[in-house]
Design an enzyme around this catalytic site. Sequence first.
Site, PDB file in Angstrom:
ATOM      1  N   SER A   1       0.810  -1.218   0.000  1.00 57.01           N
ATOM      2  CA  SER A   1       0.000   0.000   0.000  1.00 57.01           C
ATOM      3  C   SER A   1       0.845   1.272   0.000  1.00 57.01           C
ATOM      4  CB  SER A   1      -0.927   0.013   1.217  1.00 57.01           C
ATOM      5  OG  SER A   1      -1.772  -1.107   1.195  1.00 57.01           O
TER       6      SER A   1
ATOM      7  N   GLU B   1       4.859  -1.067  14.930  1.00 59.44           N
ATOM      8  CA  GLU B   1       5.384   0.257  14.586  1.00 59.44           C
ATOM      9  C   GLU B   1       6.327   0.824  15.643  1.00 59.44           C
ATOM     10  OE1 GLU B   1       2.181  -0.610  14.706  1.00 59.44           O
ATOM     11  OE2 GLU B   1       1.657  -0.728  12.576  1.00 59.44           O
TER      12      GLU B   1
END
Lengths: 259, 314
Positions: free
Chosen positions: B37, B58
Site C-alpha cells: 500500500s 510500529e
Amino acid sequence: MDVRRDIVQMTSAANSGHPGGSLSSVEILTALYGCVMRHDPSDPRWPDRDRFILSKGHACPVLYATLARFGYLPVEELKTFRQLGSRLQGHAHIMTPGVEMSAGSLGQGLSFGIGMALAGRLDRKDYRTYVLLGDGECDEGQVWEAAMSAAHYKVDTVTAIVDRNGIQNDRFVSQVMEIEPLADKWRAFGWHVLDVDGHDHAQVLKALAEAKATVGKPTVIIARTVKGKGVSFMENNPDFHGRAANKDELVIALRELEG
Amino acid sequence: MQKLAMASTRETFGKALLELGRENQDIVVLGADLNKSTFANMFGNAFPERYFDLGAAEQNMMSMAAGFASAGKIPVCTTFAVFGTGRPFDQIRTSIAQPELNVKIVCTHAGISVGEDGKSAHGIEDLALMTALPTFTVVTPSDAPETVEAVKAALRHRGPVYIRLYRPATPVVHAGPVKFELGKAEVLRQGKDATVIACGAMVAVALQAAEALQNEGVSCRVLNMSTLQPLDEPCVEAAARETGAIVTVEEHYLHGGLGSLVAATVARRAPVPVEMVGLTGYAESGRGDQLLEKYGLTPANVAAAVKRAIQRKR
C-alpha cells in the site's frame, strides 16, 4: 568498589535519581567495559566499537560512573549529575560521551540495538551490541516486538541482558506484574537463553563468551541480581528504586562500601 | 478552470525511493506490513538486503530506525499516517526527536480521503502530533511532482523529517518543474484581497476557489504551505500585511494543524482576520470524494470562507 561509591554519592548529591537498579547492574557493566567490549574512551564514536545500550535509562548513574572510571569523563564531573547545565542528564542522553542512546521511556533499547546491529551487518562490520534491560521493563510490549524481530532477522550480534533484580518502581515485580516464566518467554521468542548470578563476574563473563559464540540467533542473559546491592539498607528494598540516600544514610552507605 | 491531471503521491513516492536507493547505499527502508500500500515494496524488491519488514509493530520500527541512524544509515520508515504517528509517538519522541536522529518517516493514507476504512484509518491528527516535536521537519507535498522533490530534500536534510501522503490520486498542481525548498512556502497565485494558505491536496481546492472568486471580482493570493514545520513565517506575515485577510485549508483536524500554526503566526506578527477550513471532528466510512464533500473540503466552502474573512476586515 569505586563504581558503587560513585553511584551512591552522585545520587545523594543530586538528592534524586535511581540508585537501586544502578547498584544491581554494576558487575554487568564492569565486566562489559573491563573485559569484553572493544572500545576506546578517547574515541567514543569509533565506528568499529562494540556498543552498550542502557535501555533502562533511569539507571544512568551506573553508566556514568562506569564511563568515568574507564576514562570517558572526568570522575569529578559525576558530582554534576542532574544539575543545571550538566552533561549528565537525569536519564541517559546521547549528549554524554559514551552514551549510545537517549532513553528514559522504557522498552526502546532493544529495538535500537537491533537497528544498530543490522546496520553493522550491512556495513560488514563485526561489532557487537549489548543491551541492558530491567526486569520491570519487560512489561513493555515493545520489548517483545523487538525480541521477535531479532530472532526473525537472526541478529546474533545482539546480546540482551535482563537485570533481574525483582523490583520495579512501585513494588516487587511479582506483585506488580508477574513476568515468570521469563526464560521460557525468551526461548519461545527464538532466543538462546542463559541464566547467571549477575554479581558473579566469572559467571557473567562466561555467559558473555557463550553469547558471542552463539551463531544464528540472539542471546539473552538473565542476570539474577539484588536491587541496591552492596548497601545493606538499600538491598532488596523497593524504596530505593527511585530515592537517593540522605546525608546520614550516605555516611553509612559509604562506610559499608569501604569494606 | 481546466481539469487537472491526477497522480498518486504514494506510488510516486515508491518510485522516487527506488531511484534514490540506487544512488545512495546508506538508505534503508523499514515497513510495517503495509508495504504494498505504501509502495515501499518497490524498494524492497530491488534492494532486499536494505529493506526490513517488521510486521505490524510500529513501535519497534521507530526505535530500530533510530538505531540504524545512529550507526550512519538513513532509515525511511513507511506506513499509514495513523500507524506511523499516534501509535509509536513516544518512540518517535524519545528515540528519534530528542536525540535529533536522521530518521525519515513517510506516511501514506493521511486525511479522510482514505475513505471506506472509516475513522480509525483516517489520519486527521498526524500534523498536530508531528509539529508538537520541536526537532521535526514536517512536510505535506501538494501533489505527486512535489512529492519527488520533498523526498529528495528530506533525504539531503540531516535530521528527522515527517512526510505526509495520500491514498487516492490527487490533482497535479505543478505542470512544469517544481521549485521546492524545505521551510519555504510557494506562491502559486498572486492576489490582493485575501490569501488562501493551503497544504497537501487542499492546494488544488484552494486554486479552484481562487479561480471562482476571480470571476466574482475577488483577487486571491494562494500559498502552498508544503512545510508546516518550520513554518515560513515571513511569507505568512507578508500575506497578512499585503492582503489583510487569511484563509487556511487542510485535510486535518483544525486543532493543531495548518490553521492553528498560521493563526498563531498571524496573531504574533500581523493580526488580521483568519478563517479556517478543515475538519472539526471525526468522519465516517464512505468514498473519499463523498467525504471531502460532506465534511466541507470543497472550493465553494473555501470561497465562502474568503468572503467572510474579507468582510471582517476593518
